[in-house]
Design a protein around this motif. Structure first.
Motif, short mmCIF file in Angstrom:
data_model
loop_
_atom_site.label_atom_id
_atom_site.label_comp_id
_atom_site.label_asym_id
_atom_site.label_seq_id
_atom_site.Cartn_x
_atom_site.Cartn_y
_atom_site.Cartn_z
N PRO A 143 19.70 -0.85 -3.58
CA PRO A 143 19.35 -1.27 -2.27
C PRO A 143 19.97 -2.26 -1.55
O PRO A 143 20.17 -2.33 -0.37
N GLN A 144 20.29 -3.54 -2.41
CA GLN A 144 21.13 -4.50 -1.76
C GLN A 144 22.40 -4.23 -1.19
O GLN A 144 22.83 -4.50 -0.22
N GLU A 145 23.26 -3.34 -1.82
CA GLU A 145 24.41 -2.91 -1.40
C GLU A 145 24.31 -1.97 -0.39
O GLU A 145 25.10 -1.93 0.66
N GLN A 146 23.39 -1.18 -0.15
CA GLN A 146 22.92 -0.29 0.74
C GLN A 146 22.75 -1.16 2.25
O GLN A 146 23.22 -0.70 3.26
N MET A 147 22.25 -2.24 2.03
CA MET A 147 21.81 -3.08 3.08
C MET A 147 22.85 -3.65 3.49
O MET A 147 23.29 -3.93 4.78
N ILE A 148 23.78 -4.16 2.99
CA ILE A 148 25.16 -4.89 3.08
C ILE A 148 25.95 -3.82 3.95
O ILE A 148 26.44 -4.44 5.02
N ILE A 149 26.17 -2.68 3.49
CA ILE A 149 26.91 -1.82 4.14
C ILE A 149 26.44 -1.36 5.61
O ILE A 149 27.12 -1.15 6.54
N THR A 150 24.99 -1.24 5.64
CA THR A 150 24.36 -0.84 6.83
C THR A 150 24.67 -1.85 7.99
O THR A 150 24.87 -1.74 8.96
N LEU A 151 24.50 -3.49 7.40
CA LEU A 151 24.79 -4.35 8.44
C LEU A 151 26.13 -4.57 9.01
O LEU A 151 26.41 -4.75 9.82
N ASP A 152 26.84 -4.29 7.90
CA ASP A 152 28.59 -4.34 8.00
C ASP A 152 28.83 -3.12 9.07
O ASP A 152 29.72 -3.53 9.88
N GLU A 153 28.28 -2.07 8.76
CA GLU A 153 28.91 -0.85 9.90
C GLU A 153 27.99 -0.68 10.95
O GLU A 153 28.47 0.25 11.85
N ASP A 154 26.91 -1.50 11.32
CA ASP A 154 26.24 -1.18 12.67
C ASP A 154 27.11 -1.25 13.78
O ASP A 154 27.45 -2.70 13.94
N LYS A 155 27.29 -0.49 14.68
CA LYS A 155 28.12 -0.86 15.81
C LYS A 155 27.48 -1.99 16.77
O LYS A 155 28.11 -2.55 17.34
N ARG A 156 26.09 -1.71 17.08
CA ARG A 156 25.55 -2.59 18.09
C ARG A 156 25.68 -4.07 17.70
O ARG A 156 25.70 -4.93 18.38
N LEU A 157 25.17 -4.08 16.22
CA LEU A 157 25.14 -5.45 15.82
C LEU A 157 26.44 -6.09 15.79
O LEU A 157 26.73 -7.10 16.28
N ASN A 158 27.67 -5.33 15.30
CA ASN A 158 29.07 -5.77 15.48
C ASN A 158 29.48 -6.14 16.85
O ASN A 158 30.30 -7.27 17.03
N ALA A 159 28.88 -5.39 17.88
CA ALA A 159 29.48 -5.39 19.36
C ALA A 159 28.61 -6.81 19.52
O ALA A 159 29.30 -7.70 20.43
#
Length: 138
Positions: free
Chosen positions: A52-68
């Motif tokens: 789950p930790q790896e999944q969370m990091i991937i989710t945070l890195d790939e989220d378009k809204r957060l990155n914008a």
């Protein structure tokens, strides 16, 4: 710059004081999603990553809204760092306050510059932000 582009950049600048809050809220949405009840009793294997930790990091890195949101904050920070005191005062007074106390005319009297010169400084700053956000349209 087109009027619509200028208005969009101004709206981003007005949101700047709240970007930390928006980023934190989005991170919380991603880290603590609403769990749907699982009606499948016994079911099969899921296709999710087992860590789950790896999944969370991937989710945070790939989220378009957060990155914008992060990108907008970084661009505005960079533009402000490269700006002089007059530009920072214009941005602070016109965009960063909940209830601006000055108009451009009032700022010209306060700063002892002509209104036309302050508009040129403002437009230069807006163009700079728009170019760094890749939304500049002449």
């Amino acid at each position: 710059m087109r009027t619509t582009t200028k208005r969009y950049v101004e709206s981003i600048l007005r949101d700047y004081p709240y970007l930390d809050k928006y980023i934190k809220e989005r991170e919380d949405e991603l880290m603590y999603p609403v769990q749907e009840p699982d009606d499948n009793i016994g079911g099969g294997k899921g296709s999710k990553i087992s860590k789950p930790q790896e999944q969370m990091i991937i989710t945070l890195d790939e989220d378009k809204r957060l990155n914008a949101l992060r990108r907008q904050q970084r661009v505005i920070d960079d533009c402000l760092d490269d700006s002089d005191d007059i530009t920072k005062t214009i941005a602070r007074e016109l965009y960063f306050k909940d209830h601006p106390t000055y108009t451009m005319t009032g700022l010209s009297k306060k700063l002892h510059y002509s209104t036309a010169r302050l508009y040129r400084i403002q437009n230069k700053f807006l163009n700079k932000v728009a170019k760094k956000l890749n939304i500049y349209e002449p």
